[in-house]
Each structure stands twice: as C-alpha cells, then as structure tokens.
Design a protein around this motif. Structure first.
Motif, PDB file in Angstrom:
ATOM      1  N   GLN B   2      -0.229  -1.702 -21.826  1.00 31.47           N
ATOM      2  CA  GLN B   2      -0.621  -1.363 -20.459  1.00 31.47           C
ATOM      3  C   GLN B   2      -0.460  -2.591 -19.579  1.00 31.47           C
ATOM      4  O   GLN B   2      -1.173  -3.586 -19.750  1.00 31.47           O
ATOM      5  CB  GLN B   2      -2.085  -0.886 -20.476  1.00 31.47           C
ATOM      6  N   TYR B  32       5.483  -5.377  -5.821  1.00 33.01           N
ATOM      7  CA  TYR B  32       5.107  -4.324  -4.884  1.00 33.01           C
ATOM      8  C   TYR B  32       4.046  -3.476  -5.558  1.00 33.01           C
ATOM      9  O   TYR B  32       4.200  -3.081  -6.714  1.00 33.01           O
ATOM     10  CB  TYR B  32       6.328  -3.483  -4.511  1.00 33.01           C
ATOM     11  N   LEU B  34       0.960  -0.302  -5.135  1.00 26.51           N
ATOM     12  CA  LEU B  34       0.639   0.913  -4.400  1.00 26.51           C
ATOM     13  C   LEU B  34      -0.683   1.481  -4.914  1.00 26.51           C
ATOM     14  O   LEU B  34      -1.043   1.291  -6.083  1.00 26.51           O
ATOM     15  CB  LEU B  34       1.732   1.970  -4.580  1.00 26.51           C
ATOM     16  N   TYR B  36      -2.634   5.287  -5.095  1.00 25.03           N
ATOM     17  CA  TYR B  36      -2.502   6.722  -4.938  1.00 25.03           C
ATOM     18  C   TYR B  36      -3.877   7.357  -5.135  1.00 25.03           C
ATOM     19  O   TYR B  36      -4.701   6.869  -5.900  1.00 25.03           O
ATOM     20  CB  TYR B  36      -1.538   7.307  -5.974  1.00 25.03           C
ATOM     21  N   PRO B  44      -0.463  13.109  -7.272  1.00 23.57           N
ATOM     22  CA  PRO B  44      -0.964  11.919  -6.580  1.00 23.57           C
ATOM     23  C   PRO B  44      -0.423  11.846  -5.153  1.00 23.57           C
ATOM     24  O   PRO B  44       0.741  12.160  -4.901  1.00 23.57           O
ATOM     25  CB  PRO B  44      -0.424  10.762  -7.431  1.00 23.57           C
ATOM     26  N   PHE B  46       0.238   9.343  -1.920  1.00 21.94           N
ATOM     27  CA  PHE B  46       0.361   7.928  -1.554  1.00 21.94           C
ATOM     28  C   PHE B  46      -0.676   7.557  -0.498  1.00 21.94           C
ATOM     29  O   PHE B  46      -0.871   8.272   0.489  1.00 21.94           O
ATOM     30  CB  PHE B  46       1.773   7.650  -1.017  1.00 21.94           C
ATOM     31  N   SER B  49       0.167   0.602   0.444  1.00 26.07           N
ATOM     32  CA  SER B  49       0.911  -0.292  -0.434  1.00 26.07           C
ATOM     33  C   SER B  49       0.846  -1.714   0.095  1.00 26.07           C
ATOM     34  O   SER B  49       0.420  -1.957   1.239  1.00 26.07           O
ATOM     35  CB  SER B  49       2.372   0.157  -0.542  1.00 26.07           C
ATOM     36  N   PHE B  89      -5.404   5.839  -8.362  1.00 28.13           N
ATOM     37  CA  PHE B  89      -4.505   5.154  -9.288  1.00 28.13           C
ATOM     38  C   PHE B  89      -3.877   3.945  -8.606  1.00 28.13           C
ATOM     39  O   PHE B  89      -3.397   4.036  -7.475  1.00 28.13           O
ATOM     40  CB  PHE B  89      -3.375   6.087  -9.738  1.00 28.13           C
ATOM     41  N   GLY B  98      14.455  -0.471 -10.402  1.00 23.30           N
ATOM     42  CA  GLY B  98      14.849   0.866 -10.009  1.00 23.30           C
ATOM     43  C   GLY B  98      13.685   1.656  -9.450  1.00 23.30           C
ATOM     44  O   GLY B  98      13.716   2.885  -9.447  1.00 23.30           O
ATOM     45  N   TYR B  99      12.677   0.954  -8.980  1.00 24.66           N
ATOM     46  CA  TYR B  99      11.487   1.552  -8.365  1.00 24.66           C
ATOM     47  C   TYR B  99      10.631   2.335  -9.357  1.00 24.66           C
ATOM     48  O   TYR B  99       9.838   3.177  -8.966  1.00 24.66           O
ATOM     49  CB  TYR B  99      11.868   2.450  -7.182  1.00 24.66           C
ATOM     50  N   ALA B 100      10.779   2.090 -10.649  1.00 21.47           N
ATOM     51  CA  ALA B 100       9.898   2.711 -11.635  1.00 21.47           C
ATOM     52  C   ALA B 100       8.481   2.190 -11.423  1.00 21.47           C
ATOM     53  O   ALA B 100       8.280   0.984 -11.287  1.00 21.47           O
ATOM     54  CB  ALA B 100      10.370   2.368 -13.043  1.00 21.47           C
ATOM     55  N   LEU B 101       7.522   3.078 -11.375  1.00 21.53           N
ATOM     56  CA  LEU B 101       6.136   2.691 -11.141  1.00 21.53           C
ATOM     57  C   LEU B 101       5.386   2.601 -12.457  1.00 21.53           C
ATOM     58  O   LEU B 101       5.506   3.475 -13.315  1.00 21.53           O
ATOM     59  CB  LEU B 101       5.443   3.710 -10.235  1.00 21.53           C
ATOM     60  N   PHE B 103       1.618   2.608 -13.830  1.00 18.27           N
ATOM     61  CA  PHE B 103       0.321   3.057 -13.353  1.00 18.27           C
ATOM     62  C   PHE B 103      -0.813   2.567 -14.227  1.00 18.27           C
ATOM     63  O   PHE B 103      -0.672   2.400 -15.438  1.00 18.27           O
ATOM     64  CB  PHE B 103       0.264   4.592 -13.345  1.00 18.27           C
ATOM     65  N   GLY B 104      -1.991   2.374 -13.588  1.00 10.45           N
ATOM     66  CA  GLY B 104      -3.229   2.227 -14.327  1.00 10.45           C
ATOM     67  C   GLY B 104      -3.759   3.604 -14.701  1.00 10.45           C
ATOM     68  O   GLY B 104      -3.173   4.634 -14.344  1.00 10.45           O
ATOM     69  N   LYS B 105      -4.872   3.616 -15.430  1.00 10.61           N
ATOM     70  CA  LYS B 105      -5.408   4.886 -15.915  1.00 10.61           C
ATOM     71  C   LYS B 105      -6.257   5.601 -14.873  1.00 10.61           C
ATOM     72  O   LYS B 105      -6.650   6.748 -15.088  1.00 10.61           O
ATOM     73  CB  LYS B 105      -6.246   4.659 -17.173  1.00 10.61           C
TER      74      LYS B 105
END
Lengths: 112, 113
Positions: B2, B32, B34, B36, B44, B46, B49, B89, B98-101, B103-105
């Motif tokens: 994680q 970057y 964000l 949510y 989710p 937005f 950010s 989140f 490639g802008y893959a996010l 996330f936390g839980k």
C-alpha cells in the motif's frame, strides 16, 4: 466534468461464467480506466484503455481474465472471465477529462 | 504494498466543527494528489486536488494541505455539514504513470447534528 454510466449496476453470477460490464461517457475522452474495489479494500487499477490501442494491464491483471474493448471515444467494456468468488468486487469505470479523473457509479458483482 | 495510507478508518465530528482527514504516502515520485468522496452505491466523486509544487489548495469549505517532507496530506472541511457524511478516499499519482491513481482504503466520516 464527465457523466459516466455503467451497466449492469449489479449482478450475481455463478462460478465459471463470464460477465461483460459496459461503460458509457457523455463526451469523447481519450483515456479510460477500469478499477476494482474488493470488500474492505481500496480501489485498484486493473487496466488503462485508450482508444485505438491495446489496453495496458497493471501487475496482477491479465488480458485473458479481464479482456477490454474500446471501440470509440465514448464507450468501453470490461469482461470478467471464468469467475470465481474472489472476483466479487465493485468494478468502476473512470475517465480523464479536464485534467481530472471521474468515476462511474460502479458495478457490484457477486460470484457464488 | 500500500503506497497510500489512510490510517483512520472512521471519524465522527459535530456539525459546524472542523473535519480533518489524514493521508500518508510512501512513494516520493508522487506529484499529484486528489481527494474523492463516495456515498454508498455511487462511484467516487472528485473533490479537490493539489500538485506537489503547492502546499495548500482551497475550494470553498474544502482545503487540502500537502507536507512533502513528511509525505503527508490532509483534507480540512470547515464547517462540517451532515451532508458531508461519506467515505473519503485519498489518491496519488505521478506524471509518468499514465495518470494511474493509487488509492488509500478510505476514511468514513460521520457528521452529527
């Protein structure tokens, strides 16, 4: 922002079958993503689907299990193949628009 | 592993008070971040950010603070309203991903009247 719809919203499927999830966006977008949220976990990226190219899969996800189509700039499908109970998750379509990422409402899949 | 962590699964705050949601990350390449908000049976949404070149970004009642040296960010909601009750989140990405996010839980916020 982008408005995203997904079909179906939920489904209960038997082990060994396949389900195709549809994602429709109200505007043309280049970048689309598929995420999964397993129970009690965070969202995990499955693959990136850009129109005109093959989908790019993240580590731990393969095309045979999660084939993706991206026929145009407003639509994509994700198929969950040969399902097992471990595939029970919420599957979410996401797009990048106006420098941010937006999510669809998700498809809640339960595999029995 | 994680890379984005939200260590508080839940938070309860009284209406009108400040809600502070925390997030830590381990990957120094993230540039970057964000936040949510998610209601049950919805995707989710937005919220806000922040780029790593800033340490603060404000949008109405929502402010995000970034402490790069501590690899920590927080979301402040002032004043909190019952409609803010949702799961929040934290997500992070970097320019060449490639802008893959990631996330936390999530943290479940309950704002009580």
């Amino acid at each position: 922002s982008a408005v995203i719809s997904q079909k179906p919203s939920r489904d209960i499927c038997q082990r060994g079958t396949s389900l195709t999830i549809q994602c429709q966006v109200d505007s043309q977008v280049t970048m689309m993503f598929w995420y999964r949220q397993q129970p009690g976990q965070s969202l995990t990226l499955i693959a990136t689907a850009n129109q005109g190219s093959e989908a790019t899969y993240e580590s731990g996800f393969v095309i045979d299990k999660f084939p993706i189509s991206r026929p145009n700039l407003t639509f994509s499908t994700l198929t969950v193949s040969n399902m097992s109970p471990e595939d029970s998750s919420i599957y979410l379509c996401s797009v990048r628009a106006l420098s941010e990422q937006y999510f669809g409402p998700g498809t809640r899949l339960t595999v029995t | 592993d994680q890379q984005v962590k939200q260590n508080s699964p839940s938070l309860s705050v009284q209406e009108g008070r400040i809600s502070i949601l925390n997030c830590d990350y381990t990957n120094s390449m993230f540039d970057y971040f964000l936040w949510y908000k998610k209601y049950p049976a919805e995707g989710p949404t937005f919220l806000i950010s922040i780029s790593s070149i800033k340490d603060k970004n404000e949008d109405g009642r929502f402010t995000v603070f970034l402490n790069k040296s501590a690899k920590h960010l927080s979301l402040h909601i002032v004043p909190s309203q019952p409609g803010d009750s949702a799961v929040y989140f934290c997500a992070a990405t970097y320019s060449n991903s490639g802008y893959a996010l990631n996330f936390g839980k999530g943290t479940s916020l309950l704002v009580t009247p």
